[in-house]
Structure formats: structure tokens, C-alpha cells
Design an enzyme around this catalytic site. Structure first.
Site, short mmCIF file in Angstrom:
data_model
loop_
_atom_site.label_atom_id
_atom_site.label_comp_id
_atom_site.label_asym_id
_atom_site.label_seq_id
_atom_site.Cartn_x
_atom_site.Cartn_y
_atom_site.Cartn_z
N ASP A 238 -2.71 -0.21 -6.57
CA ASP A 238 -2.67 -1.11 -5.49
C ASP A 238 -1.69 -0.37 -4.55
O ASP A 238 -1.59 0.80 -4.32
CB ASP A 238 -2.53 -2.69 -5.77
CG ASP A 238 -2.74 -3.46 -4.64
OD1 ASP A 238 -4.02 -4.02 -4.41
OD2 ASP A 238 -1.94 -4.03 -3.63
N TYR A 387 0.60 -5.90 4.93
CA TYR A 387 -0.74 -5.59 5.23
C TYR A 387 -0.66 -5.09 6.64
O TYR A 387 -1.14 -4.06 7.37
CB TYR A 387 -1.87 -6.38 5.07
CG TYR A 387 -2.06 -6.36 3.50
CD1 TYR A 387 -3.44 -5.69 2.98
CD2 TYR A 387 -1.47 -7.16 2.69
CE1 TYR A 387 -3.61 -5.92 1.59
CE2 TYR A 387 -1.68 -7.00 1.32
CZ TYR A 387 -2.73 -6.42 0.61
OH TYR A 387 -3.33 -6.40 -0.46
N HIS A 444 -8.88 -3.72 -11.52
CA HIS A 444 -7.78 -3.66 -10.82
C HIS A 444 -6.48 -3.80 -11.14
O HIS A 444 -5.46 -2.79 -10.82
CB HIS A 444 -8.08 -4.38 -9.48
CG HIS A 444 -6.99 -4.07 -8.31
ND1 HIS A 444 -7.25 -3.02 -7.34
CD2 HIS A 444 -5.93 -5.09 -7.75
CE1 HIS A 444 -6.10 -3.19 -6.62
NE2 HIS A 444 -5.40 -4.11 -6.82
#
EC number: 3.3.2.9
Length: 467
Positions: A238, A387, A444
Site C-alpha cells: 500500500d 491521499y 492486500h
């Protein structure tokens, strides 16, 4: 001039076939020379830069000591949580909706009931404190990390390794893999450092705009240097994948090896040709059968599926504070928002299940402990801002996107990762791939889901590099 005349006469004295061979050889030699010159001039590192992320102006001196830290809680903190849970409002779930609309509210009530009446946060705090925690001030931020040394053994080679998490995870993701990495493996063991990304968990949140993966990479390089490590290994998935990649780009001389369980390399002519030819003649474009199975049909698996799962990304990359204020105020909202990702990102088929398949790979105690790290620190908004900071402009125009990675690299491709990156695509950026493994299962959250598989792959990669 005389030499040029001799060459000219020699060339025109050849027959047509010989002339074509001479021209072809010259062109090939010129191409090879141009390629070698390009590789020679290619940038192999990026600038470290500098930053100050604390409140106010940067002081002349900053405390560089490392302090022990313990996770703590109180009866008041738990009482406030329970009161908020008791006041929660729920919507009615759609019939047979599974997790396709997000966290199924019928199942959410069951999870929250467990959280309220059975989950023991004080016990989990003791679990968190099982490993030594520390903090140190870097660029105006208190940076939290755990530092785990292997038991002392004779004739054991100990290598420093940093593990970096992503969103919506935390350092706690690595608790199951830590004992696997610190135990002796044929005379090899790791001394492991797991930091919290600034803005996540127990690390301070940046007070100024602009804290991106490049800033995080620089902070973590400073951390390793402060701990006395000048050569070390890195591992990430990630955001941790990009942060550790940036670390390898900034100080390649310090990074002995880089191991990733998530990567993205989807630009360029090579990728375009793979998409056009890959389904039919994969061997011509460097793909194998497993690549084809994971990649195609491409638009369904890598465009439409990503669009279905990336609504959170668009919110967090544009207006994180607006959505964040809601989940920061509601523990039930926060649990739904975070835990939904541990359902779909583990396996997209979990969306078909009423319970989201959450307990197939995780215990509720583990999932809720991760949620509590966000809740008790109030860090969900600052974690979401990461983000925004990384996607304010086209990430492909950043210096790190235009710079190759030349340190030894190991890649673990888990079958249920959100996007698959074949080895041939990875080579576009990662120029020194020592290992590429098609993992048999997992998604993930590799260290959290399949700690043994990931540990084995890290160890095998490091052994190759050390040879």
C-alpha cells in the site's frame, strides 16, 4: 578528409548485400551506443529535500533523543466509547445486498455488539505493549515506532529491516509476522523497525500542507540513521510500498534490498503492447499464463473493478476533512469505514457475503484493535489527508515517477491484490529484480492475512541478496 574518401570508396566498392550489412551494422552499433549513453546518464537517485511539519516556525535546534513509549488507556476513554456506541443509529440493510453497498448494516450491528460487550480494550493494550515502543522528534513530528530485536544466538547474522504499513492499516498489521522474522532462519534473523506513518496512529499529524510519501521517506531514513543503521532492508505494501521505494531512490547506497507486496507500473509502450497482444500471444510480451489469468479481461479486472472500489480514494484525495469529521466523531461509522476494506481488499468475492468474509482471515479482536488505534488517537482525518497530499497533481509528473529503482528488489504478487503487476511491467521501474513470486493465496493486507507466506518470501529474497 583523406580517410573519409577511403571509406567512401571502400563502401561503394561493395556489392548491394554487403552495403546493406554495413549500413545495418552501423545503425545497430549507433543504437547500442545511444542506449549505453542513456543508461550511463540515467539518474539513479532523487534529492532528499527538507521539511518542517510541526506547528509554527522551525526552531534552531531539535531534540533528537529517542524516548520509550507505552500505549495507554483509561476508564474514561472506554466509557466515552461505550456511550457513543450506545447512541449509534443504523440504517436498514437491503435484502441480499451482501457487502456490495458497503458494510452490511445487519452484520455491523453484530460486530458492534461484540465491540460493546465482549471486546477488551485493556487486554489489547497489553498485547500492543508486548513489543517495545518508542518516539523521536523528526522535522517537528513525534514519530512513533516499535523496535524488535531477535533473541541473541551464537553465529547468527542479524539484519535491520523496516516494515511500513499503509491505509487503513497500522503498525499492528505486523504483529503476527514479527516473531517469524526475528527467529533464527539458517543463521539469519532480522532486527525489525515498524514506524507509524506521520498522521497515523501514535505518530504526530503534520500541521502543514504537503506531507507526501517523499517527506515520509525522508523522515524514515532519518529514523534509521538515528537508530544507527546505515545499511538495511525495507518492506512495504500500500502506501508503505511507495514510501519504501522513495527511500530506495533517495539513498540507494543505504538500502541493501527492497521487498514489496504491492506495486504499480502501468505506463508506457511496453504495457500498451502487453494489453493488445497479451491475451493471445502472451510469451511475445513477457507474460505467462498466471499473468494472463490475473490480468484479463483487463477492463473488467483493472478498470471497472477499481472504479467500484475506489470511491474512498476520490473523497480522500479531494475533501478528506469533510468526510473525516463524520467518522472521527462516530466509532460505529469509523469501524464500518475501515473494516469494509478488510473485507473487499482481502478478496473481492467477499462482497457477496452477508458477513463480508471478515472472520475468514481475521479475528474481530484484531480488526477492532486496528480500529481502536485510529479511534483513540483521533487520526482518521490526518490519515485520509495523505491521499490529498500525494494526489494534488499528476503523480506521474513527480521526480520519483521518472526515476528508476536500482537496488535489489523482491516482489510478492498476491492473487487477490487490487491490481496485478507482471514482472515484465515491474522491470520498467525496478531495474534489479532478484525475485518475483506468484503467491498462492492472499490479498492486500499480506502481513496481516498470510504472515508465514510473506515472511518466507522476504527471507528467501534476503538470502539471495546476501549471497
Amino acid at each position: 578528409m583523406q580517410r573519409l574518401q577511403v571509406l567512401k570508396e571502400t563502401f561503394f566498392g561493395l556489392d548491394a548485400v554487403q552495403q546493406q550489412l554495413a549500413v545495418g551494422s552501423a545503425v545497430a552499433a549507433g543504437g547500442i551506443l545511444a542506449y549505453l549513453m542513456l543508461r550511463r546518464s540515467e539518474v539513479k537517485s532523487i534529492p532528499l529535500g527538507e521539511g518542517w511539519w510541526g506547528a509554527g516556525e522551525k526552531p534552531l535546534l531539535e531534540d533528537d533523543k529517542v524516548y520509550p513509549f507505552k500505549v495507554q488507556t483509561s476508564d474514561e476513554e472506554i466509557k466515552d466509547l461505550h456511550e457513543r456506541i450506545d447512541r449509534a443509529r443504523y440504517s436498514d440493510a437491503l435484502e441480499d445486498g451482501g457487502f456490495h453497498y458497503g458494510f452490511n448494516s445487519t452484520h455491523l450491528k453484530k460486530v458492534v455488539s461484540y465491540w460493546r460487550h465482549e471486546f477488551d480494550w485493556k487486554k489489547q493494550v497489553s498485547v500492543l505493549n508486548k513489543y517495545p515502543h518508542f518516539k523521536t522528534k523528526i522535522e517537528g513530528l513525534d514519530v512513533h515506532f516499535i523496535h524488535v530485536r531477535p533473541p541473541h544466538r551464537e553465529n547468527q547474522k542479524v539484519l535491520p529491516l523496516m516494515l511500513v504499513h499503509g491505509w487503513p492499516g497500522s503498525f499492528y498489521e505486523f504483529y503476527k509476522i514479527l516473531p517469524l522474522l526475528t527467529e533464527n532462519q539458517d543463521g539469519l534473523a532480522f532486527e525489525v523497525i515498524c514506524p507509524s506513518i506521520p498522521g497515523y496512529g501514535f505518530s504526530d499529524a503534520p500541521r502543514k500542507q504537503g506531507f507526501d510519501t517523499l517527506a515520509a521517506a525522508r523522515v524514515f531514513l532519518t529514523l534509521m540513521e538515528r537508530l544507527g543503521f546505515f545499511q538495511f532492508y525495507l518492506q512495504g505494501g500500500d502506501w508503505g510500498s511507495l514510501i519504501t521505494t522513495n527511500m530506495a531512490q533517495m539513498k540507494p547506497q543505504c538500502v541493501k534490498g527492497l521487498h514489496l507486496n504491492m506495486l504499480n507500473s502501468t505506463r508506457g509502450f511496453k504495457v500498451l503492447m502487453s494489453l493488445m497482444i497479451g491475451p493471445y500471444l502472451p510469451f511475445l510480451v513477457g507474460l505467462n499464463r498466471e499473468d494472463v489469468r490475473r490480468l484479463f479481461p483487463f477492463f473488467e479486472k483493472n478498470v471497472w473493478e477499481i472504479l467500484r472500489e475506489s470511491g474512498y480514494l476520490h473523497i480522500q484525495a479531494t475533501k478528506p476533512d469533510t468526510a473525516g469529521c463524520g467518522v472521527n466523531d462516530s466509532p460505529v461509522g469509523l469501524a464500518a469505514y475501515i473494516m469494509e476494506k478488510f473485507s473487499s481488499w482481502t478478496d473481492l468475492s467477499n462482497r457477496n457475503l452477508m458477513d463480508g468474509g471478515l472472520e475468514r482471515k481475521f479475528s474481530l479482536d484484531d480488526l477492532l484493535t486496528n480500529v481502536m488505534i485510529y479511534w483513540t488517537t483521533g487520526s482518521i482525518v490526518s490519515s485520509m489527508r495523505f491521499y490529498k497530499e500525494n494526489l494534488k497533481s499528476n503523480p506521474n509528473n513527480r521526480i520519483d515517477a521518472k526515476t528508476g529503482i536500482f537496488v535489489p528488489t523482491g516482489l510478492a504478487a498476491f492473487p487477490h491484490e487490487l491490481m496485478h503487476c507482471p514482472k515484465s511491467w515491474a522491470r520498467i521501474r525496478y531495474r534489479n529484480i532478484y525475485s518475483y513470486t506468484f503467491m498462492p493465496r492472499g490479498g492486500h493486507f499480506a502481513a496481516f492475512e498470510e504472515p508465514q507466506l510473506l515472511a518466507d518470501d522476504i527471507i528467501q529474497f534476503v538470502k539471495k541478496v546476501e549471497k
